[in-house]
Design a protein around this motif. Sequence first.
Motif, PDB file in Angstrom:
ATOM      1  N   TRP A  33      82.638  29.438   3.945  1.00  0.00           N
ATOM      2  CA  TRP A  33      82.400  29.805   5.336  1.00  0.00           C
ATOM      3  C   TRP A  33      80.950  30.122   5.698  1.00  0.00           C
ATOM      4  O   TRP A  33      80.486  29.742   6.778  1.00  0.00           O
ATOM      5  N   LEU A  34      80.236  30.805   4.836  1.00  0.00           N
ATOM      6  CA  LEU A  34      78.930  31.325   5.258  1.00  0.00           C
ATOM      7  C   LEU A  34      77.895  30.248   5.598  1.00  0.00           C
ATOM      8  O   LEU A  34      77.196  30.378   6.615  1.00  0.00           O
ATOM      9  N   PRO A  35      77.765  29.173   4.814  1.00  0.00           N
ATOM     10  CA  PRO A  35      76.772  28.153   5.198  1.00  0.00           C
ATOM     11  C   PRO A  35      77.048  27.576   6.585  1.00  0.00           C
ATOM     12  O   PRO A  35      76.120  27.370   7.374  1.00  0.00           O
ATOM     13  N   GLY A  36      78.323  27.329   6.902  1.00  0.00           N
ATOM     14  CA  GLY A  36      78.682  26.791   8.208  1.00  0.00           C
ATOM     15  C   GLY A  36      78.482  27.783   9.336  1.00  0.00           C
ATOM     16  O   GLY A  36      78.042  27.415  10.437  1.00  0.00           O
ATOM     17  N   LEU A  37      78.805  29.060   9.080  1.00  0.00           N
ATOM     18  CA  LEU A  37      78.568  30.084  10.103  1.00  0.00           C
ATOM     19  C   LEU A  37      77.067  30.244  10.346  1.00  0.00           C
ATOM     20  O   LEU A  37      76.639  30.506  11.470  1.00  0.00           O
ATOM     21  N   ALA A  38      76.282  30.065   9.291  1.00  0.00           N
ATOM     22  CA  ALA A  38      74.829  30.215   9.410  1.00  0.00           C
ATOM     23  C   ALA A  38      74.194  29.056  10.165  1.00  0.00           C
ATOM     24  O   ALA A  38      73.290  29.263  10.978  1.00  0.00           O
ATOM     25  N   ASP A  39      74.670  27.819   9.916  1.00  0.00           N
ATOM     26  CA  ASP A  39      74.026  26.673  10.585  1.00  0.00           C
ATOM     27  C   ASP A  39      74.754  26.261  11.862  1.00  0.00           C
ATOM     28  O   ASP A  39      74.411  25.251  12.492  1.00  0.00           O
ATOM     29  N   GLY A  40      75.770  27.057  12.244  1.00  0.00           N
ATOM     30  CA  GLY A  40      76.449  26.824  13.519  1.00  0.00           C
ATOM     31  C   GLY A  40      77.504  25.740  13.488  1.00  0.00           C
ATOM     32  O   GLY A  40      78.178  25.499  14.490  1.00  0.00           O
ATOM     33  N   SER A  41      77.671  25.058  12.335  1.00  0.00           N
ATOM     34  CA  SER A  41      78.650  23.965  12.275  1.00  0.00           C
ATOM     35  C   SER A  41      80.076  24.489  12.182  1.00  0.00           C
ATOM     36  O   SER A  41      81.026  23.774  12.481  1.00  0.00           O
ATOM     37  N   LEU A  42      80.236  25.746  11.743  1.00  0.00           N
ATOM     38  CA  LEU A  42      81.542  26.396  11.735  1.00  0.00           C
ATOM     39  C   LEU A  42      81.489  27.619  12.650  1.00  0.00           C
ATOM     40  O   LEU A  42      80.468  28.299  12.729  1.00  0.00           O
ATOM     41  N   THR A  43      82.578  27.876  13.316  1.00  0.00           N
ATOM     42  CA  THR A  43      82.672  29.047  14.198  1.00  0.00           C
ATOM     43  C   THR A  43      83.958  29.781  13.864  1.00  0.00           C
ATOM     44  O   THR A  43      84.977  29.156  13.570  1.00  0.00           O
ATOM     45  N   MET A  44      83.903  31.094  13.904  1.00  0.00           N
ATOM     46  CA  MET A  44      85.084  31.896  13.617  1.00  0.00           C
ATOM     47  C   MET A  44      85.299  32.899  14.741  1.00  0.00           C
ATOM     48  O   MET A  44      84.355  33.519  15.224  1.00  0.00           O
ATOM     49  N   VAL A  93      88.793  31.015  20.778  1.00  0.00           N
ATOM     50  CA  VAL A  93      89.735  30.450  19.796  1.00  0.00           C
ATOM     51  C   VAL A  93      89.788  28.931  19.915  1.00  0.00           C
ATOM     52  O   VAL A  93      90.020  28.232  18.933  1.00  0.00           O
ATOM     53  N   ASP A  94      89.537  28.407  21.119  1.00  0.00           N
ATOM     54  CA  ASP A  94      89.612  26.962  21.336  1.00  0.00           C
ATOM     55  C   ASP A  94      88.528  26.206  20.584  1.00  0.00           C
ATOM     56  O   ASP A  94      88.703  25.020  20.270  1.00  0.00           O
ATOM     57  N   ILE A  95      87.419  26.870  20.300  1.00  0.00           N
ATOM     58  CA  ILE A  95      86.332  26.177  19.594  1.00  0.00           C
ATOM     59  C   ILE A  95      86.184  26.672  18.150  1.00  0.00           C
ATOM     60  O   ILE A  95      85.407  26.128  17.379  1.00  0.00           O
ATOM     61  N   ALA A  96      86.951  27.688  17.775  1.00  0.00           N
ATOM     62  CA  ALA A  96      86.800  28.291  16.445  1.00  0.00           C
ATOM     63  C   ALA A  96      87.574  27.498  15.398  1.00  0.00           C
ATOM     64  O   ALA A  96      88.700  27.068  15.640  1.00  0.00           O
ATOM     65  N   ASP A  97      86.956  27.335  14.239  1.00  0.00           N
ATOM     66  CA  ASP A  97      87.629  26.647  13.126  1.00  0.00           C
ATOM     67  C   ASP A  97      88.696  27.533  12.501  1.00  0.00           C
ATOM     68  O   ASP A  97      89.652  27.039  11.901  1.00  0.00           O
ATOM     69  N   ALA A  98      88.523  28.835  12.638  1.00  0.00           N
ATOM     70  CA  ALA A  98      89.502  29.796  12.128  1.00  0.00           C
ATOM     71  C   ALA A  98      89.341  31.095  12.893  1.00  0.00           C
ATOM     72  O   ALA A  98      88.334  31.300  13.583  1.00  0.00           O
ATOM     73  N   THR A  99      90.341  31.955  12.794  1.00  0.00           N
ATOM     74  CA  THR A  99      90.271  33.277  13.411  1.00  0.00           C
ATOM     75  C   THR A  99      90.495  34.323  12.329  1.00  0.00           C
ATOM     76  O   THR A  99      91.435  34.207  11.532  1.00  0.00           O
ATOM     77  N   LEU A 100      89.604  35.294  12.280  1.00  0.00           N
ATOM     78  CA  LEU A 100      89.761  36.417  11.351  1.00  0.00           C
ATOM     79  C   LEU A 100      90.710  37.409  12.021  1.00  0.00           C
ATOM     80  O   LEU A 100      90.366  38.018  13.036  1.00  0.00           O
ATOM     81  N   ILE A 101      91.915  37.536  11.493  1.00  0.00           N
ATOM     82  CA  ILE A 101      92.970  38.333  12.117  1.00  0.00           C
ATOM     83  C   ILE A 101      93.126  39.666  11.381  1.00  0.00           C
ATOM     84  O   ILE A 101      93.220  39.691  10.153  1.00  0.00           O
ATOM     85  N   VAL A 102      93.156  40.747  12.166  1.00  0.00           N
ATOM     86  CA  VAL A 102      93.436  42.064  11.593  1.00  0.00           C
ATOM     87  C   VAL A 102      94.944  42.266  11.616  1.00  0.00           C
ATOM     88  O   VAL A 102      95.566  42.304  12.682  1.00  0.00           O
ATOM     89  N   GLY A 103      95.519  42.347  10.429  1.00  0.00           N
ATOM     90  CA  GLY A 103      96.946  42.598  10.295  1.00  0.00           C
ATOM     91  C   GLY A 103      97.171  43.835   9.451  1.00  0.00           C
ATOM     92  O   GLY A 103      96.232  44.572   9.126  1.00  0.00           O
TER      93      GLY A 103
END
Length: 386
Positions: free
Chosen positions: A110-121, A160-170
Amino acid sequence: MSTVLETEEHQALRAAVAALGKRYGRDYMTSVVRDGAHPRELWNEAAKLGYLGVNLPEEYGGGGSGMAELSIVLEELGAAGSPLLMMVVSPAICGTVIARFGTETQKRQWLPGLADGSLTMAFGITEPDAGSNSHRITTTARKDGEDWLLTGRKVFVSGVDIADATLIVGRTEDARSGRLKPCLFIVPRDAPGFRRSQIDMELHAPEKQFELVLDDVRLPADALVGDEDAGLLQLFAGLNPERIMTAAFGIGMGRYALARAVEYAKTRQVWKEPIGSHQAIAHPLAQAHIELELARLMMQKAARLYDDGDDTGAGEAANMAKYAAGEACVKAVDQAVHTLGGNGLTREYGLASLITAARVARIAPVSREMILNYVSHQSLGLPKSY
């Protein structure tokens, strides 16, 4: 605004991001909202320049800096009229939590993609029946062999529509006590049983809000972030950056509105002198400037404490910064609109839509009343009222 308390590197970052923001500006963001689109061009360019992941570890493609730097990026984009709200969620909350508590596999994934903007959470904590009371969260995870089954509902989840995943608090059940404890799960956007519906908002923003339903969403064991027993610690590690970044969002918006009002007050002439020469116009604008500067000082303190590893001190300062920025933003926007009179309500000047947007910093991610509860109880030692 004065930057004497900042390093030369911080001042250079501020100037560079301000120049980027100026190239896009409020007109760009307004057209994106009008088209129902997302600010991808600005997001991609900010990512390419290394701004989105400035707080993430260098070994995973980030800038190796901290919340001090990331908050500068969001504030300056906001001051140019083009804030990126997903910066609060993706690199600040989710990136921080994974960087601090994720497994090596999760970090690499996850981190490389979150850093370069190619992944969104995205980040899902608020529930329809829980609101600010995270102890009433009913989204639960139960073990099914090696897997987890996640069931529950979330509301007001951005992007959520553009996010590759959602970090959910359960919450999971503690085997020893039987009590439920918070845990964080990475839920891919296409996971079976994971459904979203868009909430119709009066707020004009490119980031859309969603309600989520999780119906026995099956997740592998490695969807759990960090240690099952450290849920609260991990949760607050993400919430302090969220508050710092919400402060940056509010300060940036307030600065944008104030700058437009000052520009107008300098040139708008009804009698002999520009209206800005009258104290009834000048003094409220000066007050708004002072309050934004004070809010920024507390934000800088919160970011410094957080980056130095003082989670407790950062918790108090981040809450105070978020409170101060929310109040300063609402007042600055209100005064800006009022300074322009009828023009403040026209689409041409683009300030009226900020009246609704400014309130976000007062309401989310936690209301100002809950911050006053926190400060009265945690800082002043007064009895808990709830």
